[in-house]
Design a protein around this motif. Structure first.
Motif, PDB file in Angstrom:
ATOM      1  N   ILE A 229       0.810  -1.218   0.000  1.00 22.15           N
ATOM      2  CA  ILE A 229       0.000   0.000   0.000  1.00 22.15           C
ATOM      3  C   ILE A 229       0.849   1.277   0.000  1.00 22.15           C
ATOM      4  N   ALA A 230       2.038   1.227   0.596  1.00 23.65           N
ATOM      5  CA  ALA A 230       2.881   2.426   0.694  1.00 23.65           C
ATOM      6  C   ALA A 230       3.868   2.549  -0.454  1.00 23.65           C
ATOM      7  N   GLU A 231       3.757   1.678  -1.443  1.00 23.60           N
ATOM      8  CA  GLU A 231       4.681   1.687  -2.573  1.00 23.60           C
ATOM      9  C   GLU A 231       3.971   2.200  -3.830  1.00 23.60           C
ATOM     10  N   PRO A 232       4.739   2.782  -4.778  1.00 26.25           N
ATOM     11  CA  PRO A 232       4.119   3.293  -6.025  1.00 26.25           C
ATOM     12  C   PRO A 232       3.805   2.181  -7.017  1.00 26.25           C
ATOM     13  N   ILE A 233       2.840   1.321  -6.648  1.00 29.42           N
ATOM     14  CA  ILE A 233       2.475   0.206  -7.521  1.00 29.42           C
ATOM     15  C   ILE A 233       1.549   0.701  -8.637  1.00 29.42           C
ATOM     16  N   SER A 234       1.622   0.031  -9.759  1.00 32.14           N
ATOM     17  CA  SER A 234       0.827   0.415 -10.921  1.00 32.14           C
ATOM     18  C   SER A 234      -0.317  -0.575 -11.127  1.00 32.14           C
ATOM     19  N   LEU A 235      -1.215  -0.213 -12.019  1.00 34.02           N
ATOM     20  CA  LEU A 235      -2.309  -1.109 -12.379  1.00 34.02           C
ATOM     21  C   LEU A 235      -1.761  -2.404 -12.972  1.00 34.02           C
ATOM     22  N   SER A 236      -0.689  -2.295 -13.752  1.00 33.36           N
ATOM     23  CA  SER A 236      -0.059  -3.489 -14.328  1.00 33.36           C
ATOM     24  C   SER A 236       0.508  -4.386 -13.238  1.00 33.36           C
ATOM     25  N   ASP A 237       1.119  -3.789 -12.212  1.00 29.74           N
ATOM     26  CA  ASP A 237       1.657  -4.578 -11.101  1.00 29.74           C
ATOM     27  C   ASP A 237       0.546  -5.366 -10.414  1.00 29.74           C
ATOM     28  N   ILE A 238      -0.584  -4.705 -10.194  1.00 27.35           N
ATOM     29  CA  ILE A 238      -1.703  -5.356  -9.504  1.00 27.35           C
ATOM     30  C   ILE A 238      -2.260  -6.496 -10.356  1.00 27.35           C
ATOM     31  N   ALA A 239      -2.381  -6.252 -11.665  1.00 24.47           N
ATOM     32  CA  ALA A 239      -2.901  -7.292 -12.556  1.00 24.47           C
ATOM     33  C   ALA A 239      -1.968  -8.501 -12.589  1.00 24.47           C
ATOM     34  N   MET A 240      -0.668  -8.260 -12.611  1.00 24.15           N
ATOM     35  CA  MET A 240       0.292  -9.369 -12.600  1.00 24.15           C
ATOM     36  C   MET A 240       0.158 -10.186 -11.325  1.00 24.15           C
ATOM     37  N   ALA A 241      -0.019  -9.502 -10.191  1.00 26.63           N
ATOM     38  CA  ALA A 241      -0.169 -10.213  -8.924  1.00 26.63           C
ATOM     39  C   ALA A 241      -1.460 -11.030  -8.903  1.00 26.63           C
ATOM     40  N   GLN A 255     -17.442  -5.978 -11.383  1.00 27.58           N
ATOM     41  CA  GLN A 255     -18.435  -7.019 -11.142  1.00 27.58           C
ATOM     42  C   GLN A 255     -18.587  -7.359  -9.663  1.00 27.58           C
ATOM     43  N   PHE A 256     -17.442  -7.443  -8.944  1.00 27.36           N
ATOM     44  CA  PHE A 256     -17.488  -7.941  -7.573  1.00 27.36           C
ATOM     45  C   PHE A 256     -17.341  -6.857  -6.509  1.00 27.36           C
ATOM     46  N   ARG A 257     -16.852  -5.672  -6.887  1.00 25.08           N
ATOM     47  CA  ARG A 257     -16.663  -4.600  -5.900  1.00 25.08           C
ATOM     48  C   ARG A 257     -17.346  -3.297  -6.309  1.00 25.08           C
ATOM     49  N   ASN A 258     -17.910  -3.270  -7.496  1.00 18.61           N
ATOM     50  CA  ASN A 258     -18.618  -2.085  -7.987  1.00 18.61           C
ATOM     51  C   ASN A 258     -17.720  -0.841  -7.972  1.00 18.61           C
ATOM     52  N   THR A 259     -16.472  -1.011  -8.334  1.00 22.11           N
ATOM     53  CA  THR A 259     -15.524   0.087  -8.385  1.00 22.11           C
ATOM     54  C   THR A 259     -14.399  -0.282  -9.343  1.00 22.11           C
ATOM     55  N   THR A 260     -13.359   0.519  -9.392  1.00 20.85           N
ATOM     56  CA  THR A 260     -12.184   0.202 -10.210  1.00 20.85           C
ATOM     57  C   THR A 260     -11.026  -0.186  -9.303  1.00 20.85           C
ATOM     58  N   PRO A 261     -10.025  -0.900  -9.824  1.00 21.88           N
ATOM     59  CA  PRO A 261      -8.881  -1.254  -8.976  1.00 21.88           C
ATOM     60  C   PRO A 261      -8.194  -0.046  -8.347  1.00 21.88           C
ATOM     61  N   MET A 262      -7.978   1.018  -9.125  1.00 20.04           N
ATOM     62  CA  MET A 262      -7.266   2.174  -8.587  1.00 20.04           C
ATOM     63  C   MET A 262      -8.118   2.956  -7.600  1.00 20.04           C
ATOM     64  N   SER A 263      -9.435   2.959  -7.790  1.00 25.83           N
ATOM     65  CA  SER A 263     -10.304   3.596  -6.799  1.00 25.83           C
ATOM     66  C   SER A 263     -10.289   2.807  -5.492  1.00 25.83           C
ATOM     67  N   TYR A 264     -10.243   1.494  -5.605  1.00 22.59           N
ATOM     68  CA  TYR A 264     -10.176   0.660  -4.398  1.00 22.59           C
ATOM     69  C   TYR A 264      -8.865   0.916  -3.667  1.00 22.59           C
ATOM     70  N   LEU A 265      -7.759   1.006  -4.425  1.00 23.52           N
ATOM     71  CA  LEU A 265      -6.462   1.298  -3.818  1.00 23.52           C
ATOM     72  C   LEU A 265      -6.485   2.664  -3.144  1.00 23.52           C
ATOM     73  N   GLN A 266      -7.134   3.633  -3.787  1.00 24.36           N
ATOM     74  CA  GLN A 266      -7.245   4.969  -3.194  1.00 24.36           C
ATOM     75  C   GLN A 266      -8.028   4.914  -1.880  1.00 24.36           C
ATOM     76  N   ASP A 267      -9.063   4.084  -1.830  1.00 26.42           N
ATOM     77  CA  ASP A 267      -9.826   3.926  -0.588  1.00 26.42           C
ATOM     78  C   ASP A 267      -8.949   3.342   0.518  1.00 26.42           C
ATOM     79  N   LEU A 268      -8.116   2.352   0.177  1.00 24.21           N
ATOM     80  CA  LEU A 268      -7.208   1.771   1.164  1.00 24.21           C
ATOM     81  C   LEU A 268      -6.235   2.825   1.682  1.00 24.21           C
TER      82      LEU A 268
END
Length: 319
Positions: A229-241, A255-268
């Motif tokens: 969470i404290a690192e500059p991870i990218s959308l590509s990094d998250i998809a690879m994981a 479909q499962f969270r009703n949001t986008t990956p980067m919006s979810y990361l922003q919430d965290l």
């Protein structure tokens, strides 16, 4: 994440040639008719792959690229005109219309001063890498971007705002130098905006539905976000994981969270900022906490924080 700023000004075409050249792509500059010219250029590099620039020119300047560039260049003009020698036709750059020059696609240019533009320079390999992660397969060859983008509204206006924010925030002792999470997100946003919103060879394929995701992919993505969470991870990094393509990951979060990956990361990260404010003393600046977690606009941070937690950051800090 490393940042490097270089600022130049002068009237000598030969000096401008050195400033605009790269080791792999030398440039020769001349003043049309040997008339006086002047320039002021400020470049800020983010690592080795992305550079943003704010450049102003006076006079009519002729530019000849002596070897193909390995970077895609996006010009976002605010004043004055320019023309570029494309592969099949002249490409004209005027205010309110951005110009996208894919690597190796322009051998020369003519700038008609007074001219001012923001520039976005991205290694072609980084563009291809993002596209590869979007499809989860190897991408080769040119992307064939349409050379023009409207800057008056929609994606073009957003792109201009991203690039100007990056340059302004990184120049001098700008606040973004202390906010690598925000810089990483902005650079990624600019690249995905170009790929998804500017017509190119893959636009039709990008418009097709992504492969169906599974809940486990979303869980793997969330686990990765929380761990880094404290690192500059990218959308590509998250998809690879998550072991899926970027497009499938986006589909999964919709479909499962009703949001986008980067919006979810922003919430965290907003929740992490909340914890920091709860645990900090009154001497810690709210702006520093916001920047630490990638929120570059204090006003927007305060508004989103209040929406999420029912109080302003300053009220949390005083508890």
């Amino acid at each position: 994440m490393s940042f490097r700023e270089t600022a130049h000004s002068g009237t000598d075409p030969d000096e401008l040639s050195e400033i605009l050249s790269t080791p792999n792509s030398p440039i020769k500059v001349a003043a049309e008719g040997n008339m006086p010219i002047a320039y002021r250029c400020n470049f800020v590099s983010v690592g080795e792959e992305v550079t943003v620039a704010d450049c102003t020119y006076e006079g009519t300047i002729l530019i000849r690229r002596e070897a193909p560039s390995d970077r895609m260049i996006v010009f976002l003009p605010m004043e004055g005109n320019a023309s570029f020698e494309g592969m099949r036709e002249q490409i004209y750059s005027v205010p309110a219309r951005g110009t996208i020059l894919e690597a190796g696609r322009a051998a020369g240019a003519r700038l008609f001063g007074p001219r001012r533009h923001f520039g976005l320079f991205v290694d072609q390999a980084k563009i291809v890498s993002h596209l590869t992660h979007m499809f989860e397969r190897t991408i080769s060859g040119d992307i064939d971007f349409h050379p023009h983008i409207d800057l008056t509204n929609g994606p073009g206006l957003v792109l201009q705002q991203i690039v100007s924010s990056l340059h302004r925030g990184l120049s001098g002792d700008g606040p973004l130098q202390r906010a690598p999470l925000a810089v990483s997100s902005l650079c990624d946003a600019a690249i995905y905006l170009l790929l998804e919103s500017c017509p190119n060879r893959y636009s039709n394929e990008l418009a097709l539905p992504a492969p169906a995701p599974a809940p486990r992919h979303v869980k793997w993505a969330i686990d990765f976000m929380q761990e880094h969470i404290a690192e500059p991870i990218s959308l590509s990094d998250i998809a690879m994981a998550a072991k899926v393509s970027v497009r499938t990951l986006q589909q999964g979060f919709r479909q499962f969270r009703n949001t986008t990956p980067m919006s979810y990361l922003q919430d965290l990260r907003m929740a992490a900022a909340h914890r920091d404010l709860l645990e900090s003393d009154a001497r810690q600046a709210i702006a520093d906490v916001a920047l630490k977690w990638g929120f570059m606009h204090p006003g927007r941070f305060a508004a989103e924080y209040r929406k999420r937690f029912g109080q302003l950051p300053s009220q949390t800090l005083k508890r």
